[in-house]
Design an enzyme around this catalytic site. Structure first.
Site, short mmCIF file in Angstrom:
data_model
loop_
_atom_site.label_atom_id
_atom_site.label_comp_id
_atom_site.label_asym_id
_atom_site.label_seq_id
_atom_site.Cartn_x
_atom_site.Cartn_y
_atom_site.Cartn_z
N HIS A 1 0.79 -1.30 -0.09
CA HIS A 1 -0.12 0.04 -0.05
C HIS A 1 0.65 1.36 -0.07
O HIS A 1 1.63 1.47 0.91
CB HIS A 1 -0.92 0.26 1.22
CG HIS A 1 -1.98 -0.90 0.81
ND1 HIS A 1 -3.44 -0.67 1.73
CD2 HIS A 1 -2.47 -1.95 0.14
CE1 HIS A 1 -4.14 -1.47 1.38
NE2 HIS A 1 -3.68 -2.36 0.49
N PRO B 1 -3.69 0.83 18.82
CA PRO B 1 -3.42 0.36 17.55
C PRO B 1 -3.46 1.56 16.46
O PRO B 1 -3.45 1.12 15.18
CB PRO B 1 -4.62 -0.77 17.28
CG PRO B 1 -5.51 -0.45 18.21
CD PRO B 1 -4.86 0.33 19.37
N LYS C 1 1.57 0.12 14.98
CA LYS C 1 2.85 0.03 15.37
C LYS C 1 3.34 -1.37 16.42
O LYS C 1 4.40 -1.47 16.30
CB LYS C 1 3.31 1.19 15.93
CG LYS C 1 3.41 2.62 15.15
CD LYS C 1 4.53 2.51 14.26
CE LYS C 1 4.53 3.31 13.05
NZ LYS C 1 4.50 2.57 11.88
N TYR D 1 4.47 6.72 9.82
CA TYR D 1 3.27 5.53 9.36
C TYR D 1 4.27 4.44 8.70
O TYR D 1 3.92 3.35 8.94
CB TYR D 1 2.38 6.19 8.55
CG TYR D 1 1.01 4.93 8.46
CD1 TYR D 1 0.21 4.94 9.47
CD2 TYR D 1 1.01 4.00 7.46
CE1 TYR D 1 -0.92 3.97 9.34
CE2 TYR D 1 0.01 3.18 7.32
CZ TYR D 1 -0.98 3.15 8.20
OH TYR D 1 -1.84 2.31 8.08
#
Ligand code: RFL
Ligand code: PHB
Length: 407
Positions: free
Chosen positions: A75, A301, A305, A393
């Site tokens: 992604h 969550p 991570k 991220y």
């Protein structure tokens, strides 16, 4: 009592323990895994879904990336939905080519368990009354660490050089450290995530993080035919109160018109509520005992991570142990805690920040809500803001030679 000897006794057969076992095996270091649950239970636990590239690299190093390469979904972006409008964060562009991989923790666990079985490595499942002993003895002492447990009524003792506490938040290892040697930092959030897994195609090609007046929601996936959805719910809610119909209805209430139109609903194959918590233990090494993964830290969550942090601890720990057994140097062992904690606190901060930004807190005043809305607008409207989100991220770099090569 059966007495065995090994170099490293690993407590816990979650992703942290299994990955450490595989990396030690590859390096020719003997170890034994001791797990309190049944192997089937461990393999079926539904949890994380997003892997950072550095976690994928580590699985490759462990020789367990074949299935991941076949079915993992790369992604390059995520969507953030606020005020009924979706904003794409282009992870790939903002981080100069990085991405995340959608691949379920269940699959990671299964791959590692299978590799373990193929290599005929020793694991004790359904081990009861697991206890860790004498781990603070110095290496010049006569005594050395050992682990005791029973399985099927048989008592065992495992003598070892080191104990790896990979036994999660409720494990025995952290609890065995004397109170005056350990400090913990904790924040408990006043809500949980209700998660549903369903064999329906995902609502969109990328994950959607939803900030709405009715609370947070997340549209995630495990594959092109299996979806994972989450709703922020009060901690007092029980799973039984959430029929599938109610779940889908509430999810639609939090989504934008286009997503509602594209949403395919179906019967849930798993449904559970997870509380949200931030938690860090300092230090992470006590003599010959190391804590790794959820045994040492928990993140909410929201930033995806937890599993990735478990992997980064194992990268540091396996490298320290390999260094010790191949060169006799204690440097990696001595630096383990400090190096891990540096990365952990950054991930803790990011997960806490994402949670605050996207969730509704009952205590939020009207002023708080306006500030949050302005902060989110800033992040989404500014390239600097988006970059901050994106680089956290996709995962911050490791301070480890072997894994710095590609990233
Ligand atoms: P685990 O997986 O808890 O494994 C610990 C193992 O130790 C065993 N054990 C013992 N064994 C022997 N003796 C004892 N006394 C023992 N006590 C416990 C347990 O039975 C278990 O098998 O810890 P580990 O290996 O450190 O792995 C951590 C991850 O599982 C966790 O951080 C992630 O699942 C968190 N997480 C996510 N992380 C991500 O990186 N990306 C995500 O997208 C993501 N999503 C999530 C998540 C966690 C969630 N929940 C349910 C908390 C989504 C959710 C909903
Ligand atoms: C998941 O797919 O389970 C998942 C994805 C992203 C998160 C948390 C959980 O931030």
């Amino acid at each position: 009592m059966d007495v065995l000897t090994t170099q490293v006794a690993i407590i816990g057969s979650g992703p942290a323990g299994l990955l450490l076992g595989q990396l030690l095996y590859k390096a020719g270091i003997s170890h034994i895994i001791i797990e309190q649950r049944h192997a089937d239970y461990v393999a079926a636990r539904i949890r994380a879904g997003i892997l950072e590239q550095v976690s994928v690299d580590l699985l490759k190093q462990a020789g367990v990336d074949q299935h991941l390469n076949e079915v993992g979904l790369a992604h390059e972006g995520i969507e953030i939905l606020t005020d009924g409008v979706k904003h794409r964060i282009d992870l790939h562009k903002l981080t100069y080519g990085k991405q995340v991989i959608v691949y379920g923790q269940t699959e990671v666990t299964k791959d590692l368990m299978q590799a373990r079985q193929q290599a005929n490595l020793t694991s004790y499942y359904e081990a009861h009354d697991v206890q860790v002993h004498d781990f603070t003895s110095s290496q010049t002492d006569q005594s050395s660490p050992y682990v005791t447990f029973t399985q099927d009524g048989q008592a065992y003792r495992i003598n070892c050089d080191f104990i790896a506490g990979c036994d999660g938040y409720h494990g025995v290892c952290r609890a065995s450290v004397p109170q005056d040697k350990i400090k913990t930092f904790e924040k408990v959030y006043p809500f949980g995530w209700l998660g549903v897994l369903a064999d329906v195609p995902p609502v969109a090609d990328e994950l959607i993080y939803v900030q709405s007046d009715r609370g947070f929601a997340l549209c995630s996936m495990r594959s092109k035919t299996r979806s994972r959805y989450y709703l922020q719910v009060p901690l007092t809610d029980k799973v039984e109160q959430w029929s599938d119909e109610r779940f889908w209805e509430e999810l639609k209430n939090r989504l934008d018109t286009e997503s509602v139109k594209n949403l395919v609903t179906g019967p849930s194959i798993e449904k559970s509520i997870a509380p949200l918590r931030s938690f860090v233990t300092e230090p992470m090494r006590f003599g010959q005992l190391f804590l790794a993964g959820d045994a040492a830290h928990i993140v909410p969550p929201t930033g995806a991570k937890g599993l990735n942090l478990a992997a980064s601890d194992i990268a540091y720990l396996s490298s320290a142990l390999v260094e010790f057994y191949t060169t006799g140097s204690q440097q990696g062992i001595d630096e383990y805690s400090e190096k891990c904690l540096k990365r952990i606190w950054k991930a803790e901060r990011f997960s806490w920040w994402m949670t605050h930004l996207l969730h509704r807190f009952e205590s939020d005043s009207e002023f708080d809500l306006k500030i949050k809305q302005a902060e989110l607008a800033y992040v989404l409207d500014s390239e600097a803001g988006q970059t901050t989100l994106a680089e956290n991220y996709v995962g911050l770099p490791y301070e480890l030679k072997a894994l710095e090569l590609n990233h």
